[in-house]
Design a protein around this motif. Sequence first.
Motif, PDB file in Angstrom:
ATOM      1  N   LEU A 443       0.696  -1.271  -0.040  1.00 52.04           N
ATOM      2  CA  LEU A 443      -0.014  -0.019   0.056  1.00 52.04           C
ATOM      3  C   LEU A 443       0.827   1.173   0.092  1.00 52.04           C
ATOM      4  O   LEU A 443       1.824   1.255   0.735  1.00 52.04           O
ATOM      5  N   ARG A 444       0.231   2.366  -0.465  1.00 47.46           N
ATOM      6  CA  ARG A 444       0.988   3.623  -0.784  1.00 47.46           C
ATOM      7  C   ARG A 444       0.446   4.533   0.436  1.00 47.46           C
ATOM      8  O   ARG A 444      -0.612   4.665   0.632  1.00 47.46           O
ATOM      9  N   TRP A 445       1.285   5.339   1.056  1.00 52.11           N
ATOM     10  CA  TRP A 445       0.674   6.232   2.136  1.00 52.11           C
ATOM     11  C   TRP A 445       0.950   7.603   1.519  1.00 52.11           C
ATOM     12  O   TRP A 445       2.336   7.806   1.294  1.00 52.11           O
ATOM     13  N   LEU A 446       0.031   8.445   1.647  1.00 49.11           N
ATOM     14  CA  LEU A 446       0.444   9.892   1.358  1.00 49.11           C
ATOM     15  C   LEU A 446      -0.368  10.960   2.469  1.00 49.11           C
ATOM     16  O   LEU A 446      -1.642  10.369   2.734  1.00 49.11           O
ATOM     17  N   GLY A 447       0.244  11.952   2.537  1.00 46.24           N
ATOM     18  CA  GLY A 447      -0.303  12.897   3.774  1.00 46.24           C
ATOM     19  C   GLY A 447      -0.020  12.780   4.831  1.00 46.24           C
ATOM     20  O   GLY A 447       0.910  11.822   5.486  1.00 46.24           O
ATOM     21  N   ALA A 448      -0.665  13.510   5.894  1.00 49.11           N
ATOM     22  CA  ALA A 448      -0.201  13.680   7.118  1.00 49.11           C
ATOM     23  C   ALA A 448      -0.421  12.610   8.087  1.00 49.11           C
ATOM     24  O   ALA A 448      -1.706  11.851   7.845  1.00 49.11           O
ATOM     25  N   PRO A 449       0.352  12.083   8.940  1.00 50.45           N
ATOM     26  CA  PRO A 449       0.187  10.834   9.572  1.00 50.45           C
ATOM     27  C   PRO A 449      -0.729  11.012  10.797  1.00 50.45           C
ATOM     28  O   PRO A 449      -0.144  10.454  11.933  1.00 50.45           O
ATOM     29  N   ARG A 453      -6.486   9.614  10.371  1.00 52.11           N
ATOM     30  CA  ARG A 453      -6.235   8.978   8.894  1.00 52.11           C
ATOM     31  C   ARG A 453      -5.666   7.588   8.935  1.00 52.11           C
ATOM     32  O   ARG A 453      -6.235   6.793   8.438  1.00 52.11           O
ATOM     33  N   ILE A 454      -4.678   7.240  10.137  1.00 50.77           N
ATOM     34  CA  ILE A 454      -4.235   6.057  10.183  1.00 50.77           C
ATOM     35  C   ILE A 454      -5.335   4.990  10.448  1.00 50.77           C
ATOM     36  O   ILE A 454      -5.233   3.941   9.756  1.00 50.77           O
TER      37      ILE A 454
END
Length: 596
Positions: A443-449, A453-454
């Motif tokens: 999986l690709r992760w983009l944006g604020a952690p 969101r997580i």
Amino acid sequence: MPASDPKLDTPGSADSSPSNRHTLADHRLGAGLAHVHDGEADHDHDDFFDGPIEDNPLWIADNVTLVSVGIDIGSAGTQVIFSKVHLRRLSEDLTSRYYVVGRETLFRSPVALTPYQSEERIDDAKLRAIIGEAYKDAGVEAKDIDTGVVILTGEALRRDNAQAIAALLAEQGGDFVTATAGHHMEAMLAGYGSGAARVSSDQGQRILNIDIGGGTTKLALADKGRVVATAAIHVGGRLQVVDDGGRIIRLDPAGQHHAAQAGFRWTKGDSVKTTDLDKVAESMADALIAAIRMRPLPPPLAALYLTEPIAEIGPIDGVMFSGGVGEYVYGREDRDFGDMGRRLGQALRKRLDAGALPWPLLPAGECIRATALGASEYSVQLSGNTSTITNPGALLPRRNLQVLQPPYVCEDIIDPDKLAAAIRGHFTSFDLTEGEADVALALRWLGAPSHERIFAFAQGIARGMATTVAQKKPLYIMLDGDIAQTLGAILREELDVQGEILCIDGVVLWDFDYIDLGRIRLPSMTVPVTIKSLVFSEDPRLPRGQAHLHHHDHGHGHSHSHGHSHGHGHVHSHEHEHEHRHDHGHGDHHHDHKTD
């Protein structure tokens, strides 16, 4: 745990029952990191060095040294190279990724002729003896190897027992030596091993590497240090072989085809003139130059491609040659081994000097050893050290996990149901049933952690893998972003996923990849990962309807259309961050997550 604990002083020497097995739990809070294992354990230790800096625990955690082997079984030659690869976590960049910061070649075996029992089979006994002698001469044992690649290339790849031999040598070569094969993989490794990618990086240029071995020519386009496109052409220096009397003793189907293109109807056992050999070499050189330059490709040239051609080469700042024939192009070798290598190399050099390619010829790097060096020194990455691995002994090591990379792109607000649907749909696309077999979900992760969101991301995974979760089967999750530890904790503690979880970051995977996972390394807390694809017959990157020169047992080359298509685009990129943009389905490459 006290340093005097017998588990640490004499690992494996006490009761070997599962309850006394040496495990990662024995090192909690940093206890007993500096020792080796004599018995069974669920992890490995990174090498320790003498000296004040290397004794620093912070330095040790950020630095990993791996011993790697590259075994190249090509159409013409077989060789083994042992290397030491130093990886470092750039802690000042606040990243969990490890980057290659140094490579050292430890030993290069002599290049031996690849032994054949017949037209159809490699001589496995002689081949094993060649490999065994290399290990002996290097003073290396299989247990010393952390990672590595056995790669079969060119005409060796199509022999009946090629796959079995590669698997056997991988098992004998070390616990985590991987058997790989494929034209794109070889092209990529040659592009790095030859030095073309390094020149491209140093000069900020686009360099085309042309690696010509015994059976095939591999093209690798390097742009600013990364191999961005690869292809393979059925032109090589050992497709035809004659004895001292001029009698043909080896004639591969492609060699017969090239002879026919030059006006000769050769069969094995025929006697041929040296002038005729020269004519065939000249014809092969012309065909290779035209196959590289001409667009669109006329059908006879398109049939020479073993992969999809590089559609748009674009502006090129220079060209380099490697492989055994490259030695002759640069005039570094002048011996005649009874094949077409010397003739083809000299014919190409004559054309290059006359301007047949519109790009300058750059100085030689590595030639005949390019693929083996690439396999040994450029196939390593480590995972990040922020991972979740709930039970290392149960989850690691693991071989041949199929990778699925659902087409999901993170938005500002993550929709769990959208991610779950993408996961379920991808299983369907691959004719797989979720929950039946273990897969590695990439999986690709983009944006604020952020936690919000997580958490939504974790919900999507749990819903998309509902059967796996319900049956308490392991979850294998591979991420490019540094959220593995948090994601794994949310799955376990907040979503109550009760099966084992392996969630690692710092690696980019694609559909059609397969991965091998090594044991956790201490104290860096990283996982070695070999990324590969198992391609031993035809190259599934070919788009539907792409014709290429096909092999037949009765030995004449002609074109066939193949209807095996995987419609997306993989081109491998390896330097440093190892982000792959692969160029269609199966290609072989290797990371530690961390040729002819």
